[in-house]
Enzyme design. Structure first.
Site, short mmCIF file in Angstrom:
data_model
loop_
_atom_site.label_atom_id
_atom_site.label_comp_id
_atom_site.label_asym_id
_atom_site.label_seq_id
_atom_site.Cartn_x
_atom_site.Cartn_y
_atom_site.Cartn_z
N CYS A 207 0.79 -1.15 0.21
CA CYS A 207 -0.06 -0.15 0.18
C CYS A 207 1.15 0.97 0.23
CB CYS A 207 -0.75 0.39 1.14
SG CYS A 207 -1.82 1.37 1.22
N GLY A 208 0.44 1.98 -0.67
CA GLY A 208 1.61 3.50 -1.14
C GLY A 208 1.33 3.93 -0.17
N HIS A 209 -0.44 4.82 -0.24
CA HIS A 209 -0.58 5.86 0.77
C HIS A 209 -0.27 5.26 1.93
CE1 HIS A 209 -4.04 4.04 2.69
NE2 HIS A 209 -4.30 4.69 3.42
N ASP B 226 -10.68 4.61 -2.70
CA ASP B 226 -9.15 5.19 -2.04
C ASP B 226 -9.32 6.61 -3.01
OD1 ASP B 226 -6.58 6.08 -2.17
OD2 ASP B 226 -6.47 4.41 -2.96
N GLY C 95 -0.97 5.21 -4.16
CA GLY C 95 0.23 5.27 -4.04
C GLY C 95 1.10 3.54 -5.23
N THR C 96 0.81 2.51 -4.69
CA THR C 96 0.42 0.79 -6.19
C THR C 96 0.17 1.31 -7.03
OG1 THR C 96 -1.32 -0.09 -4.60
CG2 THR C 96 1.15 -0.30 -3.79
#
Length: 339
Positions: free
Chosen positions: A89-91, A256, A261-262
């Site tokens: 998870c990017g965020h 989201d 991010g991803t």
């Protein structure tokens, strides 16, 4: 019996992140995928308690720090949502890094006052290196932004035709830490705005499941990374300095709020495959609420026989609260619920 779980909450570009700091046992396993499997088996009732109502909501997101599985890793990290446990998870990386530095969970000012703090995470999708730009306000440290070097991201299959209702929609299947179905919002027949969220949720889940009916989506280097995590709808940007607008529908029809991010990494992989991603021009990705993440290509590699990029994603996060959740064993709704 009352079970207490303490968290620190934050948001990155509008998307929530609830970091558990006390009350959950450390997952066991030699790899992060094994730790994820352990958590899925033994901690899922507690995940539901803090992600779902009445303590959370259907769009809540969470994380849990673990012991690292590599010698030089600062920490392992597992991510959770309304449906289960994700692979990356990017965020979440941006928010957890902000919390970890500002609250001294992994790094503290005893190590000096550098302008950049580096943290190395082990995730189920692989190693992710984060670099936080920090400033100092007396005794307090403030994280201005976080950029992370993501796992190699690539296109699994371009232009896969998916039938939804009377439409045949071209879908790019790409990996950015998880697999996404990426579609043009106009081709799907739905605008990216708050008024159309019910349609976006429904259509996003339909597209993801249809792709899985047509293809067995599995990472060429790790069979543990499989399945479509979400659908990304893209459209022309509304902000002058952004390149694309998007919304990601993932897990159990979660929306989201951030640019994802991803998901940004997966979209960048598609643009790279089309020859539209330049090394010297940052890619600005706009969310459904008008917030942005910045992406750039660090390296071009191969995953299996597929061309891939190593993207860097950058954004900012803010701490929003601290909580001690009480889970009463006699409460009939102790495990939470979804409407």
């Amino acid at each position: 019996m009352i079970h207490r779980i303490k968290t620190i909450d934050a948001h990155a570009a509008g998307e929530p992140l609830r970091l558990v700091i006390e009350g959950l046992p450390s997952p066991e396993g030699r790899t992060m995928l094994e730790k994820r499997a352990w958590a899925m088996k033994r901690l899922d009732h507690l995940r539901k308690s803090i992600m779902l109502e009445p303590r959370g909501h259907t769009d809540m997101y969470g994380a849990l720090l673990t012991e690292p599985v590599t010698r030089d890793g600062h920490a392992g990290i597992l991510f959770m949502h309304n449906e289960g446990w994700s692979t990356m998870c990017g965020h979440g990386i941006i928010a957890v890094t902000t919390i970890a530095i500002e609250r001294g969970l992994i790094w503290s000012q005893q190590e000096g006052k550098p302008a950049i703090v580096q943290l190395r995470y082990d995730t189920p999708a692989g190693r992710v290196d984060a670099h936080a730009r920090v400033t100092y306000r007396g005794e307090d440290v403030h994280v201005e932004s976080v950029a992370f070097r993501n796992v190699p991201s690539f296109v699994f299959e371009p232009s896969l035709l998916v039938t939804v209702g009377t439409r045949k929609i071209p879908v790019d299947v790409a990996f950015g830490g998880a697999f996404y179905a990426i579609v043009d919002a106009e081709a799907a027949g739905v605008p990216i705005d708050g008024a159309h969220l019910p349609e976006l949720r429904k259509l996003g889940m339909q597209i993801a499941r249809e792709v899985e009916k047509l293809r067995q989506v599995v990472h060429p280097n790790d069979a543990g990374l499989s399945g479509i995590y979400g659908t990304i709808f893209t459209a022309p940007s509304q902000l002058a300095d952004a390149h694309l607008r998007n919304v990601t529908i993932f897990a159990g029809a979660e929306v989201d709020r951030s640019p994802c991010g991803t998901g940004t990494a997966a979209v960048m992989a598609v643009l790279n495959d089309m020859g539209l991603l330049l090394d010297d021009v940052p890619f600005i990705h706009e969310s459904i609420i008008g917030t942005t993440f910045k992406g750039r290509v660090l390296e071009r590699v191969e995953v299996g026989e597929r061309p891939a990029i190593v993207p860097e994603i950058e954004g900012s996060a803010w701490i929003t609260g601290e909580h001690t959740f009480l889970i009463d064993g006699d409460d009939p709704l102790k495990a939470g619920f979804r409407l």
